[in-house]
Motif scaffolding. Structure first.
Motif, PDB file in Angstrom:
ATOM      1  N   VAL A 128       8.781  10.382   4.488  1.00 61.27           N
ATOM      2  CA  VAL A 128       8.609   9.461   5.612  1.00 61.27           C
ATOM      3  C   VAL A 128       7.293   8.721   5.433  1.00 61.27           C
ATOM      4  O   VAL A 128       6.381   9.194   4.748  1.00 61.27           O
ATOM      5  CB  VAL A 128       8.614  10.194   6.971  1.00 61.27           C
ATOM      6  CG1 VAL A 128       9.965  10.818   7.244  1.00 61.27           C
ATOM      7  CG2 VAL A 128       7.518  11.236   7.039  1.00 61.27           C
ATOM      8  N   GLY A 129       7.194   7.569   6.080  1.00 63.88           N
ATOM      9  CA  GLY A 129       5.957   6.809   5.995  1.00 63.88           C
ATOM     10  C   GLY A 129       5.863   5.770   7.094  1.00 63.88           C
ATOM     11  O   GLY A 129       6.798   5.572   7.875  1.00 63.88           O
ATOM     12  N   ALA A 130       4.712   5.120   7.142  1.00 63.94           N
ATOM     13  CA  ALA A 130       4.479   4.052   8.101  1.00 63.94           C
ATOM     14  C   ALA A 130       3.493   3.062   7.505  1.00 63.94           C
ATOM     15  O   ALA A 130       2.555   3.443   6.800  1.00 63.94           O
ATOM     16  CB  ALA A 130       3.937   4.610   9.415  1.00 63.94           C
TER      17      ALA A 130
ATOM     18  N   GLY B  94      -1.238   1.847   5.184  1.00 63.80           N
ATOM     19  CA  GLY B  94      -0.066   2.706   5.331  1.00 63.80           C
ATOM     20  C   GLY B  94      -0.303   4.096   4.796  1.00 63.80           C
ATOM     21  O   GLY B  94      -1.303   4.373   4.131  1.00 63.80           O
ATOM     22  N   ALA B  95       0.645   4.965   5.117  1.00 67.66           N
ATOM     23  CA  ALA B  95       0.621   6.344   4.624  1.00 67.66           C
ATOM     24  C   ALA B  95       2.064   6.771   4.380  1.00 67.66           C
ATOM     25  O   ALA B  95       2.988   6.316   5.059  1.00 67.66           O
ATOM     26  CB  ALA B  95      -0.048   7.266   5.627  1.00 67.66           C
ATOM     27  N   GLU B  96       2.246   7.655   3.368  1.00 65.00           N
ATOM     28  CA  GLU B  96       3.580   8.122   3.020  1.00 65.00           C
ATOM     29  C   GLU B  96       3.523   9.565   2.545  1.00 65.00           C
ATOM     30  O   GLU B  96       2.702   9.908   1.690  1.00 65.00           O
ATOM     31  CB  GLU B  96       4.167   7.232   1.924  1.00 65.00           C
ATOM     32  CG  GLU B  96       5.556   7.602   1.495  1.00 65.00           C
ATOM     33  CD  GLU B  96       6.084   6.655   0.435  1.00 65.00           C
ATOM     34  OE1 GLU B  96       6.645   5.619   0.810  1.00 65.00           O
ATOM     35  OE2 GLU B  96       5.903   6.963  -0.761  1.00 65.00           O
ATOM     36  N   TYR B  97       4.377  10.398   3.103  1.00 69.14           N
ATOM     37  CA  TYR B  97       4.532  11.798   2.671  1.00 69.14           C
ATOM     38  C   TYR B  97       5.850  11.920   1.927  1.00 69.14           C
ATOM     39  O   TYR B  97       6.891  11.481   2.428  1.00 69.14           O
ATOM     40  CB  TYR B  97       4.527  12.737   3.881  1.00 69.14           C
ATOM     41  CG  TYR B  97       4.942  14.140   3.528  1.00 69.14           C
ATOM     42  CD1 TYR B  97       4.048  15.006   2.912  1.00 69.14           C
ATOM     43  CD2 TYR B  97       6.232  14.580   3.772  1.00 69.14           C
ATOM     44  CE1 TYR B  97       4.438  16.287   2.560  1.00 69.14           C
ATOM     45  CE2 TYR B  97       6.622  15.862   3.423  1.00 69.14           C
ATOM     46  CZ  TYR B  97       5.727  16.701   2.824  1.00 69.14           C
ATOM     47  OH  TYR B  97       6.107  17.977   2.462  1.00 69.14           O
ATOM     48  N   VAL B  98       5.822  12.497   0.720  1.00 62.73           N
ATOM     49  CA  VAL B  98       7.033  12.676  -0.081  1.00 62.73           C
ATOM     50  C   VAL B  98       7.091  14.117  -0.581  1.00 62.73           C
ATOM     51  O   VAL B  98       6.117  14.645  -1.118  1.00 62.73           O
ATOM     52  CB  VAL B  98       7.081  11.700  -1.279  1.00 62.73           C
ATOM     53  CG1 VAL B  98       8.326  11.940  -2.122  1.00 62.73           C
ATOM     54  CG2 VAL B  98       7.030  10.259  -0.816  1.00 62.73           C
ATOM     55  N   ALA B  99       8.252  14.750  -0.396  1.00 62.46           N
ATOM     56  CA  ALA B  99       8.513  16.098  -0.910  1.00 62.46           C
ATOM     57  C   ALA B  99       9.474  15.980  -2.089  1.00 62.46           C
ATOM     58  O   ALA B  99      10.483  15.278  -1.996  1.00 62.46           O
ATOM     59  CB  ALA B  99       9.113  16.977   0.172  1.00 62.46           C
TER      60      ALA B  99
ATOM     61  N   ALA C  94      10.418  23.318  -9.637  1.00 64.81           N
ATOM     62  CA  ALA C  94       9.174  22.618  -9.307  1.00 64.81           C
ATOM     63  C   ALA C  94       9.234  22.117  -7.874  1.00 64.81           C
ATOM     64  O   ALA C  94      10.245  21.583  -7.431  1.00 64.81           O
ATOM     65  CB  ALA C  94       8.953  21.448 -10.253  1.00 64.81           C
ATOM     66  N   THR C  95       8.126  22.304  -7.161  1.00 66.12           N
ATOM     67  CA  THR C  95       7.963  21.792  -5.806  1.00 66.12           C
ATOM     68  C   THR C  95       6.666  21.012  -5.783  1.00 66.12           C
ATOM     69  O   THR C  95       5.619  21.543  -6.131  1.00 66.12           O
ATOM     70  CB  THR C  95       7.889  22.949  -4.788  1.00 66.12           C
ATOM     71  OG1 THR C  95       9.098  23.684  -4.857  1.00 66.12           O
ATOM     72  CG2 THR C  95       7.685  22.431  -3.394  1.00 66.12           C
ATOM     73  N   LEU C  96       6.745  19.744  -5.401  1.00 69.40           N
ATOM     74  CA  LEU C  96       5.558  18.897  -5.361  1.00 69.40           C
ATOM     75  C   LEU C  96       5.602  18.051  -4.102  1.00 69.40           C
ATOM     76  O   LEU C  96       6.526  17.262  -3.904  1.00 69.40           O
ATOM     77  CB  LEU C  96       5.499  17.994  -6.603  1.00 69.40           C
ATOM     78  CG  LEU C  96       4.338  17.010  -6.679  1.00 69.40           C
ATOM     79  CD1 LEU C  96       3.022  17.760  -6.763  1.00 69.40           C
ATOM     80  CD2 LEU C  96       4.502  16.084  -7.865  1.00 69.40           C
ATOM     81  N   ASP C  97       4.629  18.235  -3.221  1.00 70.78           N
ATOM     82  CA  ASP C  97       4.502  17.445  -2.000  1.00 70.78           C
ATOM     83  C   ASP C  97       3.250  16.593  -2.106  1.00 70.78           C
ATOM     84  O   ASP C  97       2.198  17.089  -2.510  1.00 70.78           O
ATOM     85  CB  ASP C  97       4.390  18.345  -0.770  1.00 70.78           C
ATOM     86  CG  ASP C  97       5.621  19.210  -0.564  1.00 70.78           C
ATOM     87  OD1 ASP C  97       6.674  18.890  -1.134  1.00 70.78           O
ATOM     88  OD2 ASP C  97       5.531  20.202   0.174  1.00 70.78           O
ATOM     89  N   THR C  98       3.360  15.309  -1.745  1.00 70.39           N
ATOM     90  CA  THR C  98       2.203  14.412  -1.822  1.00 70.39           C
ATOM     91  C   THR C  98       2.049  13.620  -0.534  1.00 70.39           C
ATOM     92  O   THR C  98       3.027  13.355   0.167  1.00 70.39           O
ATOM     93  CB  THR C  98       2.329  13.420  -2.993  1.00 70.39           C
ATOM     94  OG1 THR C  98       3.520  12.656  -2.843  1.00 70.39           O
ATOM     95  CG2 THR C  98       2.330  14.133  -4.336  1.00 70.39           C
ATOM     96  N   LEU C  99       0.819  13.244  -0.268  1.00 71.82           N
ATOM     97  CA  LEU C  99       0.489  12.342   0.840  1.00 71.82           C
ATOM     98  C   LEU C  99      -0.318  11.198   0.236  1.00 71.82           C
ATOM     99  O   LEU C  99      -1.367  11.420  -0.352  1.00 71.82           O
ATOM    100  CB  LEU C  99      -0.320  13.051   1.918  1.00 71.82           C
ATOM    101  CG  LEU C  99      -0.774  12.177   3.076  1.00 71.82           C
ATOM    102  CD1 LEU C  99       0.418  11.650   3.856  1.00 71.82           C
ATOM    103  CD2 LEU C  99      -1.704  12.947   3.989  1.00 71.82           C
ATOM    104  N   ALA C 100       0.213   9.985   0.360  1.00 75.04           N
ATOM    105  CA  ALA C 100      -0.462   8.801  -0.173  1.00 75.04           C
ATOM    106  C   ALA C 100      -0.950   7.926   0.983  1.00 75.04           C
ATOM    107  O   ALA C 100      -0.223   7.710   1.946  1.00 75.04           O
ATOM    108  CB  ALA C 100       0.481   8.000  -1.056  1.00 75.04           C
ATOM    109  N   VAL C 101      -2.181   7.443   0.870  1.00 73.64           N
ATOM    110  CA  VAL C 101      -2.749   6.513   1.832  1.00 73.64           C
ATOM    111  C   VAL C 101      -3.087   5.251   1.052  1.00 73.64           C
ATOM    112  O   VAL C 101      -3.637   5.315  -0.040  1.00 73.64           O
ATOM    113  CB  VAL C 101      -4.016   7.101   2.493  1.00 73.64           C
ATOM    114  CG1 VAL C 101      -4.630   6.120   3.462  1.00 73.64           C
ATOM    115  CG2 VAL C 101      -3.690   8.415   3.179  1.00 73.64           C
ATOM    116  N   ARG C 102      -2.726   4.087   1.615  1.00 73.87           N
ATOM    117  CA  ARG C 102      -2.933   2.860   0.855  1.00 73.87           C
ATOM    118  C   ARG C 102      -3.342   1.704   1.751  1.00 73.87           C
ATOM    119  O   ARG C 102      -3.149   1.737   2.962  1.00 73.87           O
ATOM    120  CB  ARG C 102      -1.664   2.518   0.091  1.00 73.87           C
ATOM    121  CG  ARG C 102      -0.510   2.202   0.994  1.00 73.87           C
ATOM    122  CD  ARG C 102       0.760   1.928   0.183  1.00 73.87           C
ATOM    123  NE  ARG C 102       1.899   1.923   1.068  1.00 73.87           N
ATOM    124  CZ  ARG C 102       2.609   2.975   1.401  1.00 73.87           C
ATOM    125  NH1 ARG C 102       2.287   4.154   0.906  1.00 73.87           N
ATOM    126  NH2 ARG C 102       3.627   2.883   2.223  1.00 73.87           N
ATOM    127  N   ALA C 103      -3.889   0.683   1.117  1.00 75.19           N
ATOM    128  CA  ALA C 103      -4.232  -0.571   1.780  1.00 75.19           C
ATOM    129  C   ALA C 103      -3.715  -1.703   0.898  1.00 75.19           C
ATOM    130  O   ALA C 103      -3.708  -1.589  -0.327  1.00 75.19           O
ATOM    131  CB  ALA C 103      -5.739  -0.689   1.971  1.00 75.19           C
TER     132      ALA C 103
END
Length: 103
Positions: free
Chosen positions: A60-62, A73-78, A90-99
């Protein structure tokens, strides 16, 4: 592409290896005023310790439009990936913040 180095301990032995992930994902969302809320889903390929695992990603993201062609914006991906031959999961969760700046 994501490329963290992984260091862990297994049975008292230190292990270290490269960990790479590549995603192909689609995005669909809904805009409310200056905010776009969205979901993502797709496929992932993970390379770790000489093993190639395939799987899926979901998140999900916004994004928020600040005006004057500037957005944040920000986006969480599992991600979940498996290689049946080597019994690798493999399990990889990330949180990205961007401009972003448009012109």
């Amino acid at each position: 592409m994501i490329s963290p180095d992984v260091e862990l301990e297994v049975d008292g032995e230190d292990l270290s290896f490269d960990f790479d992930a590549i995603d192909l994902k689609g995005r669909a969302g809904y805009a409310v005023n200056n905010i776009l809320f969205y979901g993502v889903a797709g496929v992932s390929r993970v390379y770790a310790a000489g093993v190639q695992a395939s799987g899926f990603n979901i998140g999900v993201g916004a994004d928020y439009d600040l005006g004057n062609y500037i957005a944040i914006g920000a986006e969480y991906v599992a991600r979940r990936a498996t290689d049946e031959e080597s019994d690798f999961d493999a399990t990889l969760d990330t949180l990205a913040v961007r401009a972003a700046f448009g012109f």
